[in-house]
Design a protein around this motif. Structure first.
Motif, PDB file in Angstrom:
ATOM      1  N   GLY A  25       1.016  -1.176  -0.138  1.00  0.00           N
ATOM      2  CA  GLY A  25      -0.440   0.029  -0.065  1.00  0.00           C
ATOM      3  C   GLY A  25       0.850   1.003  -0.010  1.00  0.00           C
ATOM      4  O   GLY A  25       0.073   2.848  -0.099  1.00  0.00           O
ATOM      5  N   LYS A  26       1.668   1.263  -0.458  1.00  0.00           N
ATOM      6  CA  LYS A  26       2.667   2.181  -0.141  1.00  0.00           C
ATOM      7  C   LYS A  26       3.671   2.810  -1.823  1.00  0.00           C
ATOM      8  O   LYS A  26       3.631   3.775  -2.081  1.00  0.00           O
ATOM      9  N   ALA A  27       3.297   2.235  -2.546  1.00  0.00           N
ATOM     10  CA  ALA A  27       2.997   2.368  -4.011  1.00  0.00           C
ATOM     11  C   ALA A  27       2.479   3.919  -4.389  1.00  0.00           C
ATOM     12  O   ALA A  27       3.712   5.072  -5.154  1.00  0.00           O
ATOM     13  N   SER A  28       1.872   3.985  -3.902  1.00  0.00           N
ATOM     14  CA  SER A  28       1.512   5.591  -4.616  1.00  0.00           C
ATOM     15  C   SER A  28       1.659   6.586  -3.567  1.00  0.00           C
ATOM     16  O   SER A  28       0.956   8.275  -3.832  1.00  0.00           O
ATOM     17  N   ARG A  29       2.471   6.926  -2.868  1.00  0.00           N
ATOM     18  CA  ARG A  29       2.755   7.840  -1.964  1.00  0.00           C
ATOM     19  C   ARG A  29       3.897   9.217  -2.437  1.00  0.00           C
ATOM     20  O   ARG A  29       4.613   8.383  -3.560  1.00  0.00           O
ATOM     21  N   THR A  82      -0.781  -7.331  -9.432  1.00  0.00           N
ATOM     22  CA  THR A  82      -0.285  -6.256  -9.988  1.00  0.00           C
ATOM     23  C   THR A  82      -0.052  -5.845 -11.304  1.00  0.00           C
ATOM     24  O   THR A  82       0.305  -4.862 -11.549  1.00  0.00           O
ATOM     25  N   SER A  83      -0.826  -7.199 -11.864  1.00  0.00           N
ATOM     26  CA  SER A  83      -0.385  -7.571 -13.766  1.00  0.00           C
ATOM     27  C   SER A  83      -0.966  -5.465 -14.074  1.00  0.00           C
ATOM     28  O   SER A  83      -0.758  -5.016 -15.125  1.00  0.00           O
ATOM     29  N   ASP A  84      -1.805  -5.465 -13.638  1.00  0.00           N
ATOM     30  CA  ASP A  84      -2.656  -4.454 -14.163  1.00  0.00           C
ATOM     31  C   ASP A  84      -2.106  -2.753 -14.171  1.00  0.00           C
ATOM     32  O   ASP A  84      -2.376  -1.871 -15.128  1.00  0.00           O
ATOM     33  N   TRP A  85      -1.779  -2.862 -12.989  1.00  0.00           N
ATOM     34  CA  TRP A  85      -0.953  -1.396 -12.430  1.00  0.00           C
ATOM     35  C   TRP A  85      -0.108  -1.332 -13.507  1.00  0.00           C
ATOM     36  O   TRP A  85       0.366  -0.684 -14.300  1.00  0.00           O
ATOM     37  N   PHE A  86       0.701  -2.093 -14.394  1.00  0.00           N
ATOM     38  CA  PHE A  86       1.945  -2.399 -15.003  1.00  0.00           C
ATOM     39  C   PHE A  86       2.091  -2.083 -16.507  1.00  0.00           C
ATOM     40  O   PHE A  86       1.763  -1.472 -17.020  1.00  0.00           O
ATOM     41  N   ALA A  87       0.111  -3.302 -16.545  1.00  0.00           N
ATOM     42  CA  ALA A  87      -0.396  -3.196 -18.067  1.00  0.00           C
ATOM     43  C   ALA A  87      -0.955  -1.336 -18.375  1.00  0.00           C
ATOM     44  O   ALA A  87      -0.953  -0.921 -19.397  1.00  0.00           O
ATOM     45  N   SER A  90       1.776   4.656 -16.727  1.00  0.00           N
ATOM     46  CA  SER A  90       2.573   5.355 -17.866  1.00  0.00           C
ATOM     47  C   SER A  90       3.170   6.517 -16.400  1.00  0.00           C
ATOM     48  O   SER A  90       2.304   6.512 -15.492  1.00  0.00           O
ATOM     49  N   PHE A  91       3.881   6.938 -17.755  1.00  0.00           N
ATOM     50  CA  PHE A  91       4.721   8.521 -16.590  1.00  0.00           C
ATOM     51  C   PHE A  91       3.783   9.719 -16.085  1.00  0.00           C
ATOM     52  O   PHE A  91       3.469  10.511 -16.867  1.00  0.00           O
ATOM     53  N   THR A  92       2.817  10.076 -15.221  1.00  0.00           N
ATOM     54  CA  THR A  92       1.736  10.867 -15.078  1.00  0.00           C
ATOM     55  C   THR A  92       2.417  12.434 -13.997  1.00  0.00           C
ATOM     56  O   THR A  92       2.091  13.368 -13.391  1.00  0.00           O
ATOM     57  N   GLY A  93       4.220  11.955 -13.250  1.00  0.00           N
ATOM     58  CA  GLY A  93       4.189  13.338 -12.687  1.00  0.00           C
ATOM     59  C   GLY A  93       5.172  14.448 -13.498  1.00  0.00           C
ATOM     60  O   GLY A  93       5.037  14.423 -14.646  1.00  0.00           O
ATOM     61  N   ASP A  94       6.282  14.194 -12.677  1.00  0.00           N
ATOM     62  CA  ASP A  94       6.638  15.963 -13.323  1.00  0.00           C
ATOM     63  C   ASP A  94       8.607  15.634 -13.314  1.00  0.00           C
ATOM     64  O   ASP A  94       8.780  15.082 -12.564  1.00  0.00           O
ATOM     65  N   ASN A 116       4.483  10.029  -7.856  1.00  0.00           N
ATOM     66  CA  ASN A 116       4.369   8.456  -6.323  1.00  0.00           C
ATOM     67  C   ASN A 116       5.644   7.313  -6.776  1.00  0.00           C
ATOM     68  O   ASN A 116       6.038   7.371  -7.497  1.00  0.00           O
ATOM     69  N   PHE A 117       5.829   7.389  -5.568  1.00  0.00           N
ATOM     70  CA  PHE A 117       6.618   6.513  -5.252  1.00  0.00           C
ATOM     71  C   PHE A 117       7.531   5.165  -6.656  1.00  0.00           C
ATOM     72  O   PHE A 117       8.011   5.032  -7.546  1.00  0.00           O
ATOM     73  N   ALA A 118       5.953   4.599  -6.927  1.00  0.00           N
ATOM     74  CA  ALA A 118       6.223   3.466  -8.168  1.00  0.00           C
ATOM     75  C   ALA A 118       6.535   4.137  -9.470  1.00  0.00           C
ATOM     76  O   ALA A 118       7.556   3.635 -10.416  1.00  0.00           O
ATOM     77  N   GLU A 119       5.758   5.255 -10.278  1.00  0.00           N
ATOM     78  CA  GLU A 119       6.213   5.747 -11.486  1.00  0.00           C
ATOM     79  C   GLU A 119       7.621   6.655 -11.555  1.00  0.00           C
ATOM     80  O   GLU A 119       8.340   6.529 -12.588  1.00  0.00           O
TER      81      GLU A 119
END
Length: 446
Positions: A25-29, A82-87, A90-94, A116-119
């Motif tokens: 649950g920390k990937a979106s931090r 978690t495969s849906d997240w990878f599928a 796209s990078f949405t950050g700055d 976020n951490f993951a992207e």
């Protein structure tokens, strides 16, 4: 959609970390990652940023195709849940960074990813692989063009490295002041001037050196460059001039690829003048680097062709940049600085904004401001009269096309010339030494 994907140009642990973080649950931090060099390898006094445009091109194709996902699942790199997240990634950050061609120093925040951490975590390997190689080549090329004192340097390194690395090296070298490349694909992709005539095999193909020279002149014109050291340099020069005069022209240049280049250059210049070919130029090749180019400075050489030492960073094949998490959201919803404390591998936490201080057109230092946001950091940098060094490369996942593509090379080339020219004289020295600037850290957190 473009079928090409750059997503698997990635170390496995980037994906396994994200898989685990999604489950915890920390990937979106919210997170801030930063690419920087702890030191300048090889005793270099400055580094040159290159590769940012290539990185943006690759990020535009950074997506996981169905085939990619299938491979990752089959090899237990990611889990089905978690495969849906990878599928859908796209990078949405700055993304903020130094513009290509700019000089940098230890601690300079070359690239900053905010999202976020993951992207942000997932682009680490791609960012480092491009920035480390391209910046190493650009730094070596810059030192070579310093040593050349205005004489043109051409990239002849395509046969000395991986075919894809050759393209990156040609691009980086051009940003750092090289005038041309022998690699045709680099010329096509990036608009870099291309150069080349013949190798020793062309001379050996013919029944005599004279015949080879006549054939090349007939095909390429009298202004061509003839390779004169297949057998004997002195005889080669004599035959080259004779063949050109017989064709009714003046020889453009001779190339010398072996032996004592300094001695050959002086003897050849004297010989060319005696043969009334004073306009004919002399190009030298043969495992040149910045030091051998500098040694040739007093010799009557007009141009240099550089191969192996260029594409290997002149003995420093990586800029040794790292990509570290420097800030992340805590359980309380606020941002917290984080840093490694490992011996000799420590990092400095917090988002950082950089500026170059200047006086009378000369650089006097670099300041790095730790701030709550880029906006506040930039405001402070400007109030100090410093020139901001970072630009917004990606805004909310949207790539700024101004910083990629063929058009960026000329501006990057000019930027490097200006950035390097502004350095103190000590920065131009080729001998190993300390960086010309150690950036000053300033914390403006309220």
């Amino acid at each position: 959609m473009n079928s090409y994907s750059s997503s698997l140009l990635t170390d496995m642990y980037e994906l396994t970390m994200i898989d685990a973080a999604l489950k915890s649950g920390k990937a979106s931090r919210k997170a801030v990652f930063e690419a920087f060099a702890r030191r300048l390898p090889g005793g270099r006094r400055y580094g040159v940023v290159a590769g940012t445009g290539r990185l943006l091109d690759e990020l535009a194709n950074f997506r996981f195709t169905d085939t990619d996902i299938e491979y990752l699942l089959e090899n237990n790199v990611i889990s089905p849940e978690t495969s849906d997240w990878f599928a859908n990634y796209s990078f949405t950050g700055d993304l903020w960074g130094y513009m290509e061609g700019e000089c940098y120093f230890p601690g300079s925040p070359i690239l900053t990813a905010i999202g976020n951490f993951a992207e942000c975590c997932i682009i680490e390997t791609l960012a480092l692989s491009i920035l480390n190689y391209d910046s190493a080549v650009a730094t070596a090329a810059s030192r070579m063009t310093i040593a050349a004192h205005g004489r043109p340097c051409a990239d002849f390194g395509a046969r000395r490295t991986h075919e894809k690395s050759a393209l990156a090296a040609a691009r980086a070298a051009y940003i750092a002041g090289f005038s041309a490349t022998s690699d045709l694909e680099a010329g096509r992709q990036y608009g870099i001037p291309v150069t080349g005539t013949s190798a020793h095999s062309f001379t050996l193909l013919h029944d005599s050196e004279e015949e080879a020279f006549r054939a090349q002149i007939a095909a390429m014109g009298a202004n061509t460059t003839l390779l004169v050291d297949t057998y004997d340099v002195e005889r080669g020069v004599e035959r080259a001039v004779a063949a050109t005069k017989a064709a009714g022209g003046t020889l453009g240049a001779v190339r010398i690829d072996s032996g004592d280049l300094i001695a050959h250059a002086f003897k050849t210049r004297e010989q060319l003048n005696a043969l009334k070919s004073s306009e004919t130029k002399i190009t030298v090749t043969n495992d040149l680097d910045e030091f051998s180019i500098a040694a040739l400075g007093a010799a009557p050489v007009d141009a240099y062709g550089v191969g192996t030492r260029l594409v290997t960073g002149s003995g420093v094949p990586t800029a040794q940049m790292v990509y570290k998490l420097v800030e992340r959201e805590g359980a309380d919803g606020t941002m917290h600085e984080v840093a490694k404390a490992s011996k000799n591998k420590h990092s400095i936490g917090g988002l950082k904004v950089a500026g170059r201080t200047e006086a009378d057109g000369r650089a006097t230092g670099e300041i790095i401001v730790a701030a709550e946001s880029f906006e506040k950091g930039l405001e402070y940098v400007k109030k100090q009269g410093a020139r901001p060094l970072q630009v917004k490369l990606i805004d909310g996942g949207v790539i700024n096309d101004k910083y990629r593509g063929r058009a960026v090379l000329e501006s990057a080339r000019n930027r490097h010339q200006d950035s390097r020219n502004a350095l103190p004289y000590s920065g131009w020295r080729l001998s190993p030494g300390e960086p010309v600037f150690i950036p000053q850290m300033i914390d403006i957190h309220e």
